[in-house]
Design an enzyme around this catalytic site. Sequence first.
Site, PDB file in Angstrom:
ATOM      1  N   GLY A 135      56.758 -15.451  50.646  1.00  0.00           N
ATOM      2  CA  GLY A 135      57.955 -16.242  50.910  1.00  0.00           C
ATOM      3  C   GLY A 135      58.466 -16.114  52.324  1.00  0.00           C
ATOM      4  CD  GLU A 174      54.264 -26.418  54.733  1.00  0.00           C
ATOM      5  OE1 GLU A 174      54.487 -25.747  53.722  1.00  0.00           O
ATOM      6  OE2 GLU A 174      54.289 -25.939  55.872  1.00  0.00           O
ATOM      7  CE1 TYR A 233      63.596 -27.374  45.432  1.00  0.00           C
ATOM      8  CE2 TYR A 233      62.238 -29.287  44.928  1.00  0.00           C
ATOM      9  CZ  TYR A 233      63.071 -28.602  45.789  1.00  0.00           C
ATOM     10  OH  TYR A 233      63.391 -29.146  47.003  1.00  0.00           O
ATOM     11  CG  ASP A 249      66.959 -26.408  51.193  1.00  0.00           C
ATOM     12  OD1 ASP A 249      67.332 -26.272  50.016  1.00  0.00           O
ATOM     13  OD2 ASP A 249      65.756 -26.371  51.535  1.00  0.00           O
ATOM     14  CD  GLU A 303      67.099 -18.774  49.168  1.00  0.00           C
ATOM     15  OE1 GLU A 303      66.527 -19.721  49.746  1.00  0.00           O
ATOM     16  OE2 GLU A 303      67.112 -17.622  49.631  1.00  0.00           O
ATOM     17  CG  HIS A 304      67.811 -23.009  44.913  1.00  0.00           C
ATOM     18  ND1 HIS A 304      66.818 -23.892  44.540  1.00  0.00           N
ATOM     19  CD2 HIS A 304      67.328 -21.780  44.645  1.00  0.00           C
ATOM     20  CE1 HIS A 304      65.787 -23.216  44.045  1.00  0.00           C
ATOM     21  NE2 HIS A 304      66.073 -21.924  44.121  1.00  0.00           N
ATOM     22  CB  SER A 309      52.142 -17.354  56.401  1.00  0.00           C
ATOM     23  OG  SER A 309      51.795 -17.866  55.133  1.00  0.00           O
ATOM     24  CG  ASP A 344      60.233 -22.477  55.426  1.00  0.00           C
ATOM     25  OD1 ASP A 344      61.360 -21.972  55.232  1.00  0.00           O
ATOM     26  OD2 ASP A 344      59.423 -22.685  54.507  1.00  0.00           O
TER      27      ASP A 344
END
Length: 386
Positions: A126, A162, A223, A39, A36-37, A129, A173
């Site tokens: 999370g 996106e 972030y 990437d 996590e965090h 979708s 994702d």
Amino acid sequence: MNDILIQNTTAFFEKNFGSAPQKIVLSPGRINIIGEHVDYNDGYVLPAAIDKIICFAFEKSNSSKSKVIAIDLNEEFEIDLTQEIQLTDVVWTNYIRGVIKQLQDNGFSFEGFNCVFSSNIPVGSGLSSSAALECGMLFGIKELYNLTINKVDIALMGQKAEHWVGINCGIMDQFSSVHGLENKVIKLDCNTLEFEYHDANFKDYSLVLFDSNVKHSLFTSEYNTRRIECEEGLSIIKNNFPEVKSFRDCTEEQVLSIRDKMNETVFKRVHFVVKEIKRVTKACEALDNGNIELLGQLLFETHYGLSQEYAVSCEELDMLVDTAKADDNVIGSRLMGGGFGGCTINLIKKGHENEVKNKFANLYLDIFGIELKFYDVKIANGTTLL
């Protein structure tokens, strides 16, 4: 559960368009087991597609116009593929417009289509979708018009769609939604898109997500701050160890040896990142060896780092993980995703799921006055034709 979704989507299509669909596509949400965090910090992630899906039904419209119906929203829109594609105020339609724009911009030739879709992916949980929507729509148009597009390019076009909508997401994702395999996790290098599969046989354990039902508004500003702090820390590491090109080249010992050269906050951030990158590799080894207990321990370690060093947790998530750590029936738990709310991912001993859920739901309601939601998930195949 997916069988009912597929039946209902197909029936809705036939009722609205008077014919059976030519193609049915299933596109899944995803979880990230660990990583996590990292990437955006040159690390690896360990995602998997899950058995929560969007089901699409397609047919050619034999015109330049496409009609798309979102069953769950009870909304629809029509788009003429000969007209310039632009953003609108109806947000969900923009993801589909973005997909069509990506296909056109990349030189693919296709005509109009009719489509209906419905989902059992919990929105806002999370589980990505939006990536499932983009990749399923791309895959469906590809299949309908026999376009030659590989999986990586579907993921990349989904990501760009996106971005066009205005969400600057990473590739994880879409990549995991397309590349997922049943009972496999994907160790993915988000920089090079090199990847490898690892077995994820949780035979004696169930994967259950606990949805905290909270969303703290800190995420965007915090972030951006984390990215700046990590860049500062990496710069200091490189100045002291010229052979280090990125966090993945760095050892915990190196970070500890120059702790006095960083402020305490920056040290905590980079200490977490370097350890988390190593944890992804350890998690793959644990899975390869069928050592799910070790994987569970790594999840607890990741949560501690996210909470105490990276500071992206919150009171509600910490309570859920602390309670899990004290429960013999839960062998691993951590917050999943960006933080400040959302879900925890939990490995629970089979046969004890309901007991654990009831205990946690009652405690959570007593402490926070909030209802806890639960999602049972299994690792499943990526976007595919039915």
